[in-house]
Enzyme design. Structure first.
Site, PDB file in Angstrom:
ATOM      1  N   LYS A   1      27.466 -43.778  43.373  1.00 56.67           N
ATOM      2  CA  LYS A   1      26.074 -43.681  43.819  1.00 56.67           C
ATOM      3  C   LYS A   1      25.806 -44.802  44.814  1.00 56.67           C
ATOM      4  O   LYS A   1      26.542 -45.797  44.878  1.00 56.67           O
ATOM      5  CB  LYS A   1      25.095 -43.818  42.651  1.00 56.67           C
ATOM      6  CG  LYS A   1      25.040 -45.210  42.054  1.00 56.67           C
ATOM      7  CD  LYS A   1      23.783 -45.444  41.242  1.00 56.67           C
ATOM      8  CE  LYS A   1      23.772 -46.835  40.629  1.00 56.67           C
ATOM      9  NZ  LYS A   1      23.702 -47.929  41.629  1.00 56.67           N
TER      10      LYS A   1
ATOM     11  N   ASP B   1      23.584 -48.766  34.357  1.00 54.05           N
ATOM     12  CA  ASP B   1      23.734 -47.713  35.365  1.00 54.05           C
ATOM     13  C   ASP B   1      24.202 -46.384  34.768  1.00 54.05           C
ATOM     14  O   ASP B   1      24.112 -45.341  35.415  1.00 54.05           O
ATOM     15  CB  ASP B   1      24.740 -48.132  36.451  1.00 54.05           C
ATOM     16  CG  ASP B   1      24.102 -48.991  37.531  1.00 54.05           C
ATOM     17  OD1 ASP B   1      22.872 -49.151  37.524  1.00 54.05           O
ATOM     18  OD2 ASP B   1      24.846 -49.515  38.380  1.00 54.05           O
TER      19      ASP B   1
END
Length: 278
Positions: free
Chosen positions: A24, A148
């Site tokens: 990401k 995350d």
């Protein structure tokens, strides 16, 4: 909590499972406040990109783990794939599995590669053994692996707040754009990066900035880590400048670094950069 029995499963009947945990990027990153627990509240847009590891899980008589590709630092027990298995094993009577991770996403780059591996392991084990764990529960479990990790359960663009685990959907769609990304082989300590940032409420929310055309992001969509990281490592700042010189519409460091990415309207080839269509 009752431990679901899985005795009806026979390892010889299980298929090989293969997935591709992706990275990401952070589109903007504000360090809003330091919390009493020592963590920080942030605001950011997490956006998945097609830079992937390969993760293979298949039944085995016992839990084993192997890897290829990039060297993975730390012990096997500290690997998030193994931690994900043990986390589910606390509640579910999991048989043994063999996990093989082919590591492509660089570590310590601000791309969430290790977090993605851990989250994808949870999802694969849930599917393989038909555990029936719903998305909110998977996200809570992933949060025990790392801040995350919950993002990669649904793996779609979100505005992240709190410690990065509170998600709000966003209509942002970068399909058809191109990304060039480089990891300059510099390790940035996340703990030190946080220590050098003074938390502050942002003037403009990331959500409001992202509603504008990309060519208006350059001077307002900020990563709060950049100022201190660039001061320590001018080479990382130079990568960002190189992307703008090459015609990037927007460029920034991802997370606390050290990977830097640029968004382009047209396909581009840059020496030393990985490029993908979004």
């Amino acid at each position: 909590m009752q431990r679901p029995a899985l005795s009806t499963f026979f390892t010889s009947h299980f298929p090989l499972m293969l997935s591709f945990p992706n990275a990401k990027i952070n589109l903007g990153l504000h360090i809003v406040a330091k919390r009493p627990d020592g963590y920080h509240n942030i605001e950011s847009c997490f956006y998945p990109i097609p830079w992937c590891d390969a993760l293979e899980v298949l039944p085995s008589e016992k839990l084993t783990f192997t890897s290829s590709g990039l060297d993975i630092p730390g012990t096997q027990e500290s690997n998030l794939c193994i931690k994900a298995y043990h986390l589910l094993k606390k509640t579910y009577d999991l048989p043994g599995v063999h996990i093989h991770l082919h590591k492509v996403i660089p570590m310590g780059a601000g791309l969430g590669g290790g977090s993605s591996d851990g989250a994808f392991t949870l999802k694969m084990l849930n599917d393989l053994f038909e555990l029936g764990i719903d998305v909110p529960t998977l996200q809570k479990l992933a949060g025990q692996l790392g801040s995350d990790c919950p993002f990669f359960i649904e793996n779609k663009p979100v505005i992240a707040t709190g410690t990065g685990t509170n998600f709000k959907g966003t209509a942002l769609n970068l399909s058809g754009k191109y990304i060039a990304i480089k990891h300059p082989q510099i390790h940035v300590s996340t703990q030190k990066a946080y220590s050098l940032v003074k938390p502050a409420a942002p003037t403009h929310s990331i959500e409001s900035i992202l509603s504008k055309p990309i060519d208006q992001w350059k001077d307002v969509l900020q990563n709060d880590f950049e100022a201190s990281v660039f001061a320590q490592f001018p080479e990382i700042r130079d990568v960002k400048n190189q992307l703008y010189s090459a015609g990037a519409t927007y460029a920034a460091m991802s997370g606390s670094g050290s990977a830097v990415f640029g968004l382009f309207e047209q396909e581009i080839s840059l020496e030393g950069f990985y490029t993908f269509e979004l």
